[in-house]
Design a protein around this motif. Structure first.
Motif, PDB file in Angstrom:
ATOM      1  N   ALA A  78     -56.196 -21.116   3.923  1.00 45.51           N
ATOM      2  CA  ALA A  78     -57.619 -20.783   4.006  1.00 45.51           C
ATOM      3  C   ALA A  78     -58.219 -20.657   2.614  1.00 45.51           C
ATOM      4  O   ALA A  78     -59.359 -21.087   2.362  1.00 45.51           O
ATOM      5  CB  ALA A  78     -57.809 -19.489   4.798  1.00 45.51           C
ATOM      6  N   ARG A  79     -57.460 -20.064   1.682  1.00 50.38           N
ATOM      7  CA  ARG A  79     -57.941 -19.957   0.297  1.00 50.38           C
ATOM      8  C   ARG A  79     -58.084 -21.340  -0.337  1.00 50.38           C
ATOM      9  O   ARG A  79     -59.040 -21.601  -1.064  1.00 50.38           O
ATOM     10  CB  ARG A  79     -56.986 -19.084  -0.518  1.00 50.38           C
ATOM     11  CG  ARG A  79     -57.041 -17.603  -0.156  1.00 50.38           C
ATOM     12  CD  ARG A  79     -56.204 -16.776  -1.122  1.00 50.38           C
ATOM     13  NE  ARG A  79     -56.328 -15.345  -0.850  1.00 50.38           N
ATOM     14  CZ  ARG A  79     -55.514 -14.665  -0.076  1.00 50.38           C
ATOM     15  NH1 ARG A  79     -54.484 -15.273   0.504  1.00 50.38           N
ATOM     16  NH2 ARG A  79     -55.686 -13.373   0.138  1.00 50.38           N
ATOM     17  N   PHE A  80     -57.115 -22.219  -0.060  1.00 51.99           N
ATOM     18  CA  PHE A  80     -57.224 -23.591  -0.572  1.00 51.99           C
ATOM     19  C   PHE A  80     -58.488 -24.257  -0.022  1.00 51.99           C
ATOM     20  O   PHE A  80     -59.191 -24.975  -0.737  1.00 51.99           O
ATOM     21  CB  PHE A  80     -56.005 -24.420  -0.162  1.00 51.99           C
ATOM     22  CG  PHE A  80     -54.722 -24.048  -0.858  1.00 51.99           C
ATOM     23  CD1 PHE A  80     -54.713 -23.411  -2.084  1.00 51.99           C
ATOM     24  CD2 PHE A  80     -53.496 -24.357  -0.264  1.00 51.99           C
ATOM     25  CE1 PHE A  80     -53.520 -23.080  -2.723  1.00 51.99           C
ATOM     26  CE2 PHE A  80     -52.303 -24.034  -0.896  1.00 51.99           C
ATOM     27  CZ  PHE A  80     -52.312 -23.395  -2.118  1.00 51.99           C
ATOM     28  N   ALA A  81     -58.747 -24.043   1.275  1.00 55.52           N
ATOM     29  CA  ALA A  81     -59.917 -24.655   1.915  1.00 55.52           C
ATOM     30  C   ALA A  81     -61.200 -24.227   1.215  1.00 55.52           C
ATOM     31  O   ALA A  81     -62.087 -25.049   0.951  1.00 55.52           O
ATOM     32  CB  ALA A  81     -59.955 -24.276   3.394  1.00 55.52           C
ATOM     33  N   ILE A  82     -61.311 -22.942   0.919  1.00 58.37           N
ATOM     34  CA  ILE A  82     -62.504 -22.441   0.222  1.00 58.37           C
ATOM     35  C   ILE A  82     -62.566 -22.996  -1.200  1.00 58.37           C
ATOM     36  O   ILE A  82     -63.639 -23.383  -1.689  1.00 58.37           O
ATOM     37  CB  ILE A  82     -62.500 -20.901   0.217  1.00 58.37           C
ATOM     38  CG1 ILE A  82     -62.668 -20.374   1.646  1.00 58.37           C
ATOM     39  CG2 ILE A  82     -63.596 -20.361  -0.698  1.00 58.37           C
ATOM     40  CD1 ILE A  82     -62.461 -18.888   1.787  1.00 58.37           C
ATOM     41  N   GLU A  83     -61.407 -23.060  -1.846  1.00 55.64           N
ATOM     42  CA  GLU A  83     -61.369 -23.537  -3.235  1.00 55.64           C
ATOM     43  C   GLU A  83     -61.865 -24.971  -3.353  1.00 55.64           C
ATOM     44  O   GLU A  83     -62.546 -25.319  -4.335  1.00 55.64           O
ATOM     45  CB  GLU A  83     -59.938 -23.428  -3.771  1.00 55.64           C
ATOM     46  CG  GLU A  83     -59.800 -23.774  -5.234  1.00 55.64           C
ATOM     47  CD  GLU A  83     -58.404 -23.508  -5.773  1.00 55.64           C
ATOM     48  OE1 GLU A  83     -58.048 -24.101  -6.817  1.00 55.64           O
ATOM     49  OE2 GLU A  83     -57.668 -22.710  -5.152  1.00 55.64           O
ATOM     50  N   VAL A  84     -61.547 -25.817  -2.378  1.00 54.36           N
ATOM     51  CA  VAL A  84     -61.964 -27.224  -2.463  1.00 54.36           C
ATOM     52  C   VAL A  84     -63.328 -27.457  -1.800  1.00 54.36           C
ATOM     53  O   VAL A  84     -63.835 -28.576  -1.806  1.00 54.36           O
ATOM     54  CB  VAL A  84     -60.908 -28.172  -1.850  1.00 54.36           C
ATOM     55  CG1 VAL A  84     -59.574 -27.991  -2.530  1.00 54.36           C
ATOM     56  CG2 VAL A  84     -60.784 -27.984  -0.331  1.00 54.36           C
ATOM     57  N   GLY A  85     -63.915 -26.396  -1.225  1.00 55.92           N
ATOM     58  CA  GLY A  85     -65.266 -26.505  -0.685  1.00 55.92           C
ATOM     59  C   GLY A  85     -65.364 -26.898   0.767  1.00 55.92           C
ATOM     60  O   GLY A  85     -66.382 -27.480   1.185  1.00 55.92           O
ATOM     61  N   LEU A  86     -64.348 -26.579   1.568  1.00 56.35           N
ATOM     62  CA  LEU A  86     -64.393 -26.947   2.984  1.00 56.35           C
ATOM     63  C   LEU A  86     -65.165 -25.957   3.835  1.00 56.35           C
ATOM     64  O   LEU A  86     -65.594 -26.303   4.945  1.00 56.35           O
ATOM     65  CB  LEU A  86     -62.966 -27.053   3.557  1.00 56.35           C
ATOM     66  CG  LEU A  86     -62.055 -28.141   3.011  1.00 56.35           C
ATOM     67  CD1 LEU A  86     -60.750 -28.160   3.793  1.00 56.35           C
ATOM     68  CD2 LEU A  86     -62.734 -29.500   3.097  1.00 56.35           C
ATOM     69  N   ASP A  87     -65.332 -24.735   3.359  1.00 57.28           N
ATOM     70  CA  ASP A  87     -65.871 -23.682   4.220  1.00 57.28           C
ATOM     71  C   ASP A  87     -67.217 -24.055   4.842  1.00 57.28           C
ATOM     72  O   ASP A  87     -67.380 -23.975   6.060  1.00 57.28           O
ATOM     73  CB  ASP A  87     -65.946 -22.342   3.485  1.00 57.28           C
ATOM     74  CG  ASP A  87     -66.513 -22.436   2.078  1.00 57.28           C
ATOM     75  OD1 ASP A  87     -66.691 -23.563   1.582  1.00 57.28           O
ATOM     76  OD2 ASP A  87     -66.787 -21.378   1.490  1.00 57.28           O
ATOM     77  N   SER A 109     -57.843 -22.804   7.557  1.00 56.57           N
ATOM     78  CA  SER A 109     -56.511 -23.356   7.295  1.00 56.57           C
ATOM     79  C   SER A 109     -56.272 -24.615   8.113  1.00 56.57           C
ATOM     80  O   SER A 109     -55.709 -25.597   7.622  1.00 56.57           O
ATOM     81  CB  SER A 109     -55.425 -22.312   7.585  1.00 56.57           C
ATOM     82  OG  SER A 109     -55.415 -21.947   8.950  1.00 56.57           O
ATOM     83  N   SER A 110     -56.720 -24.606   9.371  1.00 58.84           N
ATOM     84  CA  SER A 110     -56.552 -25.784  10.225  1.00 58.84           C
ATOM     85  C   SER A 110     -57.338 -26.971   9.688  1.00 58.84           C
ATOM     86  O   SER A 110     -56.856 -28.113   9.707  1.00 58.84           O
ATOM     87  CB  SER A 110     -56.998 -25.467  11.653  1.00 58.84           C
ATOM     88  OG  SER A 110     -56.218 -24.446  12.225  1.00 58.84           O
TER      89      SER A 110
END
Length: 225
Positions: A78-87, A109-110
């Motif tokens: 989930a942190r990776f997702a936010i870091e790359v701008g997926l949120d 995360s999914s």
């Protein structure tokens, strides 16, 4: 824009960002991202395992397994997702959005797993292309965080107990959805050694339910010890 979001085939990226709640409300939008999530999970498990194998030549199998679980668990992905701008790029149904879906660790995360799977396909099954975008994310995770998480992973601790006390065969998990909605499901998991159930757990994702089952199993064997 992060490199992992730079696609030649934009339809692949859109599918990776599309949660089933969005398709439920917009059926004309086509396929949701769960098949890509399955693929991305496999790719991430391989790359994280190989990454740790190279980085820690002195560590044994058990320690590497715990570290891999910590590096690609729900919270970290989930942190990776936010870091790359997926949120804010996730395509969610209205109900999921109202339930705080843009900050939901399970959805984040999914979606990250789905984007990794899609990126692998977009690069013609080239694992090296995926490695170049995920290893910098792995590198940025503080060592102490991975170490702490590795030491408390319940599924791995229960597996070690089983292999030390009962059988070299790892325990198995039976997990199914038992309630909730399409954007907020609830799962129940049972962990078995052979045909015997050692623990049961519930959660908003399969991963959370299985960890809860492992924690229940650890508590049960401790009480019997």
């Amino acid at each position: 824009m992060h490199k992992i979001l730079q696609f030649r085939d934009q339809t692949l990226l859109h599918r990776a960002l599309t949660h089933r709640s969005y398709v439920h409300e917009n059926p004309q939008q086509g396929e949701h991202n769960e098949r890509l999530e399955f693929l991305g999970d496999a790719v991430l498990n391989f790359l994280s395992g190989e990454y740790l194998y190279r980085r820690f030549p002195e560590k044994g199998e058990d320690e590497l397994t715990r570290r891999r679980s910590a590096l690609v668990d729900e919270k970290q992905l989930a942190r990776f997702a936010i870091e790359v701008g997926l949120d804010l790029r996730m395509r969610l149904g209205k109900g999921a959005i109202l339930d705080g879906g843009f900050s939901n660790p399970n959805l984040l995360s999914s979606t990250f797993e789905a984007v990794v799977g899609a990126y692998y396909l977009d690069n013609n099954f080239d694992i090296e292309a995926v490695r170049t975008v995920v290893e910098p994310l792995f590198d940025a995770v503080p060592e102490e965080i991975v170490e702490v998480r590795a030491n408390v992973d319940s599924k791995n601790r229960f597996q070690e107990w089983v292999q030390r006390n009962i059988t070299p065969t790892p325990p198995k998990y039976l997990t199914e959805q038992v309630g909730g909605s399409s954007h907020a499901p609830e799962f129940i998991a049972k962990v078995l050694v052979g045909e015997k159930v050692y623990g049961v757990g519930r959660g908003r994702s399969k991963k959370v339910a299985e960890k809860a089952a492992a924690e229940d199993a650890l508590a049960n064997v401790k009480e019997k010890a």
